[in-house]
Design an enzyme around this catalytic site. Structure first.
Site, mmCIF file in Angstrom:
data_model
loop_
_atom_site.group_PDB
_atom_site.id
_atom_site.type_symbol
_atom_site.label_atom_id
_atom_site.label_comp_id
_atom_site.label_asym_id
_atom_site.label_seq_id
_atom_site.Cartn_x
_atom_site.Cartn_y
_atom_site.Cartn_z
ATOM 1 N N MET A 1 0.833 -1.179 0.000
ATOM 2 C CA MET A 1 0.000 0.000 0.000
ATOM 3 C C MET A 1 0.877 1.241 0.000
ATOM 4 S SD MET A 1 -2.918 -0.902 2.744
ATOM 5 C CE MET A 1 -4.452 -1.580 2.177
ATOM 6 N N CYS A 2 0.571 2.169 -0.832
ATOM 7 C CA CYS A 2 1.301 3.436 -0.928
ATOM 8 C C CYS A 2 2.614 3.265 -1.697
ATOM 9 C CB CYS A 2 1.577 4.066 0.431
ATOM 10 S SG CYS A 2 0.131 4.204 1.486
ATOM 11 N N ARG A 3 3.118 4.367 -2.191
ATOM 12 C CA ARG A 3 4.436 4.469 -2.817
ATOM 13 C C ARG A 3 5.054 5.741 -2.292
ATOM 14 N NH1 ARG A 3 6.068 -0.197 -4.894
ATOM 15 N NH2 ARG A 3 5.169 -0.551 -2.824
#
Length: 251
Positions: A1-3
């Protein structure tokens, strides 16, 4: 999840890292190449950067997808900085915190981001939350796992822990309280970068001019990109990158 991504080196336009490369953070918001959990990072975004002579970073954060924000393209075109940290968010759980839940989180000279998720959130971290002073809990910027993780890291920084140690000890404590959590952290004070690889990808790129970029995944196909092994602490300055294995918590 997320970058997320952090850059340290001679000043350059933020767009040279965040929007121009073929697999930049902008593209990773809808088409990440190495994201193992989730597919679209549209639950908020942010960037923090340092102006010359000012140790306190500026931030620009919004609650929606970065591709829908026309001001972001203008901002990263004209802002130049030697150190910055940016992130696009895929929320662990739906919430109403808006941009307050979007990284980077900030306090004093620090910028922080979390890529991952806490298993059993929020109950799993109740014992760790109880160790924080009441003022830290009242000062939480959002009701998400990343905000509490930031509070735990920040407490260690304020108690005098070096950046790498603050991240490593927080990872150990959270991994013990919530096994299976993914805890990729990214932290900068404008002069150095510290990061952890714990359950998700972490890459770094160094250049001959003293540039170092640390990111969830490469933003281009430069062969100099290197992947940090899982369970690793990365610390970087303008002259050096150090990788240190992280120990699993005792069971």
């Amino acid at each position: 999840m997320c970058r997320h991504v952090a850059h340290l080196g001679p000043p350059l336009a933020l767009r040279d890292v965040l929007t121009v490369p073929p697999h930049s953070l902008l593209r990773q918001s809808w088409a990440p190449r190495r994201q193992r959990h989730g597919t679209v990072n549209a639950d908020g975004f942010g960037v923090g950067w340092y102006a010359e002579g000012d140790p306190t970073p500026a931030r620009y954060r919004r609650p929606g997808p970065v591709w829908a924000d026309l001001s972001f393209a203008d901002l990263v075109r004209v802002v130049r900085s030697g150190t910055f940290l940016a992130a696009v968010r895929d929320a662990t759980e739906p919430g109403a915190d808006g941009e307050a839940a979007a990284a980077p989180f900030a306090a004093g000279p620090w910028l922080f981001s979390h890529n991952g998720a806490v298993t059993g959130w929020p109950r799993a971290l109740a014992p760790l939350a109880a160790t924080l002073p009441a003022v830290d809990l009242l000062d939480l910027q959002a009701r998400c796992d990343a905000a509490l993780l930031w509070a735990l890291v920040l407490r260690r920084l304020r108690d005098g822990d070096p950046p790498g140690e603050a991240l490593a000890e927080t990872v150990r404590a959270v991994a013990e309280a919530a096994p299976g959590s993914r805890l990729n952290f990214l932290l900068t004070d404008g002069r150095s970068i510290a990061a952890t690889a714990w359950g998700d990808t972490l890459w770094y790129l160094t250049g001959p001019d003293g540039r170092t970029t640390v990111a969830s995944e490469p933003y281009d196909d430069d062969p100099r990109w290197r992947e940090a092994p899982d369970r690793t602490l990365l610390t970087a300055t303008r002259t050096d990158v150090l990788l240190t294995p992280l120990k699993e918590p005792c069971t």
